[in-house]
Design an enzyme around this catalytic site. Sequence first.
Site, mmCIF file in Angstrom:
data_model
loop_
_atom_site.group_PDB
_atom_site.id
_atom_site.type_symbol
_atom_site.label_atom_id
_atom_site.label_comp_id
_atom_site.label_asym_id
_atom_site.label_seq_id
_atom_site.Cartn_x
_atom_site.Cartn_y
_atom_site.Cartn_z
ATOM 1 N N HIS A 107 -3.638 -5.837 1.099
ATOM 2 C CA HIS A 107 -3.210 -6.021 2.476
ATOM 3 C C HIS A 107 -4.145 -7.010 3.139
ATOM 4 O O HIS A 107 -4.827 -7.761 2.462
ATOM 5 C CB HIS A 107 -3.149 -4.684 3.217
ATOM 6 N N CYS B 244 0.829 -1.207 0.000
ATOM 7 C CA CYS B 244 0.000 0.000 0.000
ATOM 8 C C CYS B 244 0.866 1.261 0.000
ATOM 9 O O CYS B 244 1.552 1.537 -0.968
ATOM 10 C CB CYS B 244 -0.976 -0.040 1.177
ATOM 11 N N ARG C 289 -11.982 6.366 -4.743
ATOM 12 C CA ARG C 289 -11.054 5.588 -3.931
ATOM 13 C C ARG C 289 -11.338 4.102 -4.109
ATOM 14 O O ARG C 289 -12.496 3.678 -4.133
ATOM 15 C CB ARG C 289 -11.197 5.969 -2.464
#
Length: 869
Positions: free
Chosen positions: A811, A710, A745
């Site tokens: 993640h 990330c 996003r």
Amino acid sequence: MQKLGQYTRRFTAQIVARALTRISIGMHLGSGSVIGGRVALVIDPHLLEKLTFGRRVVLVSGTNGKTTTTRMIAYALSDTTSGALSDALGSASMSSLGVVSRHHGRSIEHLDVATSLSGSNLPAGIVSALMSSGNHTDAVIEVDEGYLPELIAKSHPEVVVLLNLSRDQLDRVNEVRMTSAKWRKALIDAFNGQPETDEKLEPTGYAISRDATQVSGQVTGEIHGQASRGKIEKIEEALARMPGRATEEVKGQAISELESQISLWVVANCDDPMVVWAASGIPESHVIWVSAGQRWKSDASSCPNCGGRINFTNNGTWSCECGFARPVPSVTIHDDKMVMDGRDITLSTSLPGKFNLSNAAMAVTAVSLLGKSPLDSVDRIARLTSVAGRFASIDIELVDSQNSTCIVEATVIMMLAKNPAGWFELIELLTATNIPLVIGINAKIADGLDPSWLWDVPFEKLAQRQVVATGLRGLDLAVRLSYAGVKHRHTADQLQAIAMSVGVGVGADTSVDNSADVTTSAYTRPPKPLIHYVGNYTAFQELRKVLSGKSPIRVNGLANIIEYSALRDNHSGNGRREAEQGNRDKNRSGSRGDRDSRRNKDRGVTRNTTKHATRDSTLRIVSLYPDILGTYGDGGNAIILARRAELYGVVSELVQVHTGDDIPSQCDIYCIGGGEDAPQAYAAQLLRSTPARIALNRALYNGAAMLAVCAGYQIIGESFPASAAKIYPGVGLVPAVTVKTTQPRAVGEILCRSSWLGDQLLTGFENHAGRTAIGQEAQSLGSVLRGAGNGLFEDSTEGIVYGNIVGTYMHGPVLARNSIVADAILSMVTGGIHSSASAKLDDIEQAVRGLRHRLIERPHLLDKVSFLK
């Protein structure tokens, strides 16, 4: 006519909301509080302002403890409470306050404070509670962290209580520093601003004493007219227009007098830097600093003022080089005593844990600002034995649904822990006893869809407990417990988990001492076995609803309990039978090490082939800057690499390198995690420094590997964006550039196919705004099937592989979902892994991967599947 229209809308909204609530309850669809509140707000968008107007409003917010603190304040303010109090089985809305625990407690239906016993903390639920509360003068409102600014603007509170801020539900809630900044702005606006409504509510003026200001009646009158709701900047405008102008002393006197009459007080935890940043925007004379404690510091290591590192000392103080530091507290807590105004006040609470003493201190401080005696408040709070089911003791009887045979009679102690900070506070209680423990983990919308936070919880401390993992994400928990070395079993059904914990099925632990419970003094040597249950939000609420229903409770699928128990023994790493392992080895088409070694050779991975090939030295795995780059449980990647290395017969060592530490150049694997904008920029600055660049380049040149996730993935590239659309230079370890686009996003589950790993499917959870382009000389980690990944220019790739460096937006952490990636990284630095010992963990990891694939293919199930029938 305008006033008549206001009353008509309000009256219509309340009538419709109550009708919907009755329908919902009658059809057993729920309490109806949320749908009723939503419809009411559609009919009258200003209903919240109208329902709070004329009341003394107390707002309570924070990541943890707000429900308990709200309840404490409500009971302390109420003049009608007496005797033991419990809302363990409290209603879902204010309309049914007569529901109480069937085990202990008294009715609280005469509580003369407007509040909600259900913990409803979003606008719809708050409106519903206020509509059902009658005409009480005081309103004590629990508010979700993200909605606190809106409630401050609309309810004009007398007191705002700020408990703490830490990561929670990051897929739908702002990151911690962003939330703190929004709190800060909301408080400044409330102190200086006007009511944010286009409807004319009756204003509240704040007059300024003529004697105190020593200014002309003309100025005093103008100030009085302009200062409604504390518009302090209007004072200077008025004084500037005064003939001959006013002296600075007169201005200061006028402002001080006005400030003293503004009835906004903030009670803030001075041990949490994020809370201090939010509250320090208003005059300190209106802030009461309470040293309420903050054991979880991982979300407060980066300064919200400058982005630098906050240094915590052993005596509880903290500071940053920029000057931002812990204020001097007005209220302190020592053991079971709080010191307020020079007086020692003994805190007595029936709720266990130091964190509940802190909640009590915050509540007593808030109530004292409204004129209540601290001693009287402490006495009232001490009668509270449970809050919205938290720490409730529920006697249960489980029966077989097929033959109605009694399976279990026990007492379940219900506890809630929904994030790492909550677990840090609770785990002390859990490690002090060996009572069977059931942990329920869901990942519905109300929980946050990303359970990566499990890797920030020190489950290693539960190594001596008998644990059952359950819930929709029980498999994710099982993987975490496996790597933590905690012996456990698993079943998706929470009722089966309760039955399993007291001896139903294979492998039951009959040596457990169940005679005492440390969590509450009210239950010592109970007649029935005790079970500790800890769940995150929806898992807790689902089980609480079932256990508080009619008794006995029927349980389905008892055969599965035995099956899961046996399966758990296989996964424990200690009880795998040699014959079963032998059959598994025979069925493998060559060892994992041989396959991975050939695969690495084919893809041309640069690796150190000498240092660890003979297993004669320690594999050192570095976690880089976990204090500021670990937002999504990414520290778990280093744990997984170390554990798997040991399974392959390689001695490993975890090395934590915090900000300010020198980066060692003689280690083998370097892990970098994710973080918020300011910590990310700060970490990049540190890594670009000459010593850090030399150390990393030397390590990589000598064959070390790197995993960057990330924000860490963006840092190791050429450049990346951060706050205020500023472009920051990266470390330049890989040919990648990250930019911000107009695309929304990327948040949610991601599925990709990795040609680098022989077309294996990889899963993860992504949460990033940046989009990344990788150079032609690099290879992507995979091709995206679901999700965004790198996502630039309709790019369908995810991550990067460049030499011994792997970068990814996945993640969770990524290695917990994809052990094949962990093994590939280990192969880079060991010359290949030659053991099938990982089979001890692989089965359960494969089960997690399979579940994730199914949910990605059918995302509508993510928030709807329930295993409680």
